[in-house]
Design a protein around this motif. Structure first.
Motif, PDB file in Angstrom:
ATOM      1  N   ILE A   1       0.940  -1.570  -0.072  1.00 41.36           N
ATOM      2  CA  ILE A   1      -0.490  -0.342  -0.022  1.00 41.36           C
ATOM      3  C   ILE A   1       1.096   0.847   0.088  1.00 41.36           C
ATOM      4  N   GLN A   2       2.141   1.117   1.038  1.00 41.26           N
ATOM      5  CA  GLN A   2       2.825   1.930   0.623  1.00 41.26           C
ATOM      6  C   GLN A   2       3.402   2.966  -0.692  1.00 41.26           C
ATOM      7  N   LEU A   3       3.471   2.043  -1.337  1.00 43.84           N
ATOM      8  CA  LEU A   3       3.955   1.734  -3.237  1.00 43.84           C
ATOM      9  C   LEU A   3       3.554   2.771  -3.081  1.00 43.84           C
ATOM     10  N   LYS A   4       1.666   1.622  -3.591  1.00 42.88           N
ATOM     11  CA  LYS A   4       0.920   2.513  -4.211  1.00 42.88           C
ATOM     12  C   LYS A   4       0.259   3.731  -3.470  1.00 42.88           C
ATOM     13  N   LEU A   5       0.575   4.184  -2.436  1.00 45.39           N
ATOM     14  CA  LEU A   5       0.566   5.860  -1.946  1.00 45.39           C
ATOM     15  C   LEU A   5       1.059   6.514  -2.934  1.00 45.39           C
ATOM     16  N   LEU A   6       2.944   5.986  -2.489  1.00 48.61           N
ATOM     17  CA  LEU A   6       3.759   6.456  -3.167  1.00 48.61           C
ATOM     18  C   LEU A   6       3.546   7.367  -4.425  1.00 48.61           C
ATOM     19  N   ARG A   7       2.954   6.126  -5.292  1.00 50.91           N
ATOM     20  CA  ARG A   7       3.007   6.974  -6.555  1.00 50.91           C
ATOM     21  C   ARG A   7       1.142   7.911  -7.122  1.00 50.91           C
ATOM     22  N   VAL A   8       1.078   8.091  -5.881  1.00 52.94           N
ATOM     23  CA  VAL A   8      -0.135   8.677  -6.078  1.00 52.94           C
ATOM     24  C   VAL A   8      -0.606  10.008  -6.015  1.00 52.94           C
ATOM     25  N   LEU A   9       1.089  10.103  -4.602  1.00 45.11           N
ATOM     26  CA  LEU A   9       1.682  11.287  -4.385  1.00 45.11           C
ATOM     27  C   LEU A   9       2.348  12.338  -5.758  1.00 45.11           C
ATOM     28  N   GLN A  10       3.321  10.861  -6.059  1.00 41.36           N
ATOM     29  CA  GLN A  10       4.687  11.548  -7.605  1.00 41.36           C
ATOM     30  C   GLN A  10       3.047  12.529  -8.534  1.00 41.36           C
TER      31      GLN A  10
ATOM     32  N   ASP B   1      11.450   6.980   1.320  1.00 37.87           N
ATOM     33  CA  ASP B   1      11.046   7.881   0.473  1.00 37.87           C
ATOM     34  C   ASP B   1       9.449   8.860   0.238  1.00 37.87           C
ATOM     35  N   LEU B   2       8.458   7.531   0.844  1.00 39.60           N
ATOM     36  CA  LEU B   2       7.027   7.648   1.161  1.00 39.60           C
ATOM     37  C   LEU B   2       6.865   9.073   2.073  1.00 39.60           C
ATOM     38  N   PHE B   3       7.706   8.940   3.194  1.00 41.51           N
ATOM     39  CA  PHE B   3       8.038   9.431   4.763  1.00 41.51           C
ATOM     40  C   PHE B   3       7.929  10.858   3.623  1.00 41.51           C
ATOM     41  N   TYR B   4       8.818  11.562   4.089  1.00 39.64           N
ATOM     42  CA  TYR B   4       9.512  12.269   3.236  1.00 39.64           C
ATOM     43  C   TYR B   4       7.941  13.105   1.536  1.00 39.64           C
ATOM     44  N   ARG B   5       7.782  12.259   1.463  1.00 36.07           N
ATOM     45  CA  ARG B   5       6.720  12.934   0.559  1.00 36.07           C
ATOM     46  C   ARG B   5       5.212  13.527   1.185  1.00 36.07           C
ATOM     47  N   LEU B   6       5.311  12.247   2.532  1.00 34.89           N
ATOM     48  CA  LEU B   6       3.976  12.679   3.260  1.00 34.89           C
ATOM     49  C   LEU B   6       4.370  13.834   3.880  1.00 34.89           C
ATOM     50  N   LYS B   7       5.554  14.247   4.434  1.00 37.19           N
ATOM     51  CA  LYS B   7       6.057  14.890   5.938  1.00 37.19           C
ATOM     52  C   LYS B   7       7.003  16.296   5.065  1.00 37.19           C
TER      53      LYS B   7
END
Length: 570
Positions: free
Chosen positions: A375-384, A423-429
């Motif tokens: 889910i983290q990977l898919k969420l990262l794609r949404v953010l990017q 990478d997701l952490f920094y996208r969220l933060k």
């Protein structure tokens, strides 16, 4: 007494008049002709006797001189050759009376008394008029200078007069209102204007302090207090209405500003840390920046997400909430991104995911620290990429969504342990809002207490006025491991047990007013006294949910079941 001027070219007549008049107590001035008379008129006599035929100019010329200069003395003409023409001309020029020679004492004194009586009445009338004029000018000056808009209306509702205050309050000149119907001129600003004036015209009574908010003629917001009184004359006859409109926009603005300093949306606080958070949230509300909200459980992370959404440009679009820890990986994936029919067993129709539902608005991902690596990977794609892919589908869909995530876990530590993608952490933060626990912002506890008391009064239809000092002290000294959520439940618990209008310390949960006994009470929660009324109230508040009723009362579920049997509650 009075001052009298006698003008005659015969000395004997002057002396005779003087003798008679001085015996009556008057001051007598004498002149033999026109030139002498002009200098004595500067002494402002009350009455003038003048012979029509003088050596130089006639008495008519003196009468004309007095009239032309607006002198206030009365004039009696004296003549030895009376004629209708002369008498008519004298009266036309303003003479008071006309005496024929020879003048006897009785006639002279009679005319003198009558003339001076009239002169006294005229002086009193002039003084009263001057006083009224002065008062009118003073009232007009006050009328013009007061900041309040003052509007007078007649019985038909026509505006008689308005002062300059209408410019400041309504952005309208007084002459734009005068002569118009109040419903047409004022009704479009706010219905309260027509209601207030109409009620005063109908009831003929004073209506006080009616607060409204409206927009003036220029479209600017205003806050005002209306006051309508009957307009009456000196005999108490009802003539219409006096409407006073006091602009309190600045005061209301200051109050709103003070309130905003103590809160943001539904978040209450005045401590320095909370003011810093409010300022940061104010800046963030105008952007689409991804925000990570961190803090202990019960600190109000969801409220922060709501405030960011509803105070920003996306407020008119959906606010979608997802509790990431409440669903399994497969269910969460389908819930977030949606699925197509046949994607998995049970997928009998297409499903729209939460990201798609939040299109144009905000999605709040609570407990983000609990999502799986997939889910983290898919969420990262949404953010990017700002796009999603439904479960079972190969096509992508663009989404315009602001992401606000929240967690009570240390994500940086989870990154170091390999449990959360860096990478997701920094996208969220992109921006982090760290909410302090309640124990670190004790200055806010009194505000929170008052806030919850007002809220529960409204919700329960109660009229609780506040707490005793002992109860407040207990709430201030408790460590609040459950933070604001626990404080709210403690106040709700007290409301359930309170029968009066003041919350007392024994109405609070046991652990709050006996924090040192918490362990022993947890071990034997059933020892807390629960009466029938409190139990019924708690069950009603919890919708029959016995676990929630137990939390409200601060007892175990076993105690709830035992008390239900004991009180034979169905």
């Amino acid at each position: 007494m009075s001052k009298i001027l006698v003008i005659d070219d015969e000395e004997s007549i002057r002396l005779t008049f003087s003798a008679f008049l001085e015996r009556e107590g008057h001051t007598v001035l004498m002149a033999r002709g026109y030139d002498d008379a002009l200098s004595l008129l500067d002494a402002e006599p009350d009455l003038v006797f003048v012979d029509i035929l003088l050596d130089s100019l006639s008495g008519m010329e003196i009468l004309r001189y007095i009239r032309d200069r607006g002198l206030l003395c009365l004039v009696v003409l004296v003549t030895g050759e009376p004629s209708l023409e002369t008498a008519t001309q004298a009266l036309r020029l303003g003479a008071y009376d006309y005496l024929q020679k020879p003048v006897n004492k009785v006639s002279l004194l009679h005319v003198t008394r009558q003339a001076l009586r009239l002169k006294k009445l005229q002086d009193e009338k002039r003084a009263l008029q001057a006083e009224r004029t002065s008062l009118r000018l003073h009232l007009e000056a006050v009328f013009r200078s007061v900041p309040e808009a003052i509007i007078t209306l007649n019985l038909q509702g026509k505006i008689i007069q308005a002062n300059r205050g209408t410019v400041d309050v309504f952005d309208l000149q007084p002459d734009e209102l005068e002569g118009t119907d109040y419903k047409e001129s004022l009704g479009h600003f706010h219905e309260a204007f027509t209601h207030l004036v109409g009620e005063t015209l109908r009831l003929r009574k004073h209506v006080r302090e009616f607060r409204i908010e409206f927009r003036d003629g220029g479209g600017d917001p205003r806050t005002a207090v209306l006051d309508a009184s009957p307009l009456v004359d000196s005999d108490d006859n009802f003539l219409g209405v006096v409407l006073v409109v006091r602009d309190i926009s600045r005061m209301a603005g200051l109050k709103r500003e003070l309130k905003q300093r103590r809160s943001y949306s539904n978040i209450v606080g005045k401590s320095s840390r909370m003011r810093e958070i409010f300022a940061l949230m104010e800046d963030l509300s105008r952007t689409d920046t991804t925000v990570l909200v961190t803090g202990d459980s019960g600190t109000g992370k969801e409220l922060v997400a709501e405030a960011l959404h509803y105070s920003g440009p996306r407020a008119g679009k959906p606010m979608v909430r997802v509790n990431c820890s409440a669903l399994s990986e497969n269910l969460l994936e389908s819930e977030l991104f949606g699925h197509v029919r046949g994607a998995f067993t049970g997928a009998v129709r297409d499903k729209v995911g939460r990201f798609r539902l939040a299109h144009g608005g905000t999605i709040f991902l609570d407990e983000i620290g609990d999502i799986s690596s997939r889910i983290q990977l898919k969420l990262l794609r949404v953010l990017q990429e700002k796009e999603i892919e439904r479960v079972g589908d190969t096509a992508t869909m663009k989404v315009d969504v602001r992401v606000v995530a929240a967690t009570n876990q240390n994500l940086r530590e989870k990154v170091m342990l390999g449990e959360f993608r860096e990478d997701l952490f920094y996208r969220l933060k992109v921006v982090e809002i760290q909410l302090p626990p309640l124990r670190e912002r004790r200055d806010d506890i009194p505000l929170l207490i008052d806030h919850f008391v007002r809220a529960f009064n409204l919700e329960m239809g109660r009229h609780v006025s506040g707490l005793t000092e002992e109860a407040r002290s207990a709430l201030m000294n408790y460590p609040w491991p459950g933070n604001i959520r626990e404080l709210k439940h403690a106040i709700e618990h007290a409301f359930v047990l309170c029968r009066g209008q003041t919350l007392e310390v024994n109405h609070l949960p046991a652990e709050v007013f006996h924090p040192l006994d918490i362990l022993s009470r947890v071990a034997s929660p059933g020892e807390r006294s629960v009466d029938r009324a409190a139990l019924q109230n708690a069950l009603e508040r919890s919708g029959g949910n016995k676990a929630k009723a137990a939390r409200i009362l601060g007892v175990s579920r076993q105690t709830i079941y035992r008390k239900i049997r004991e009180f034979e509650i169905a």
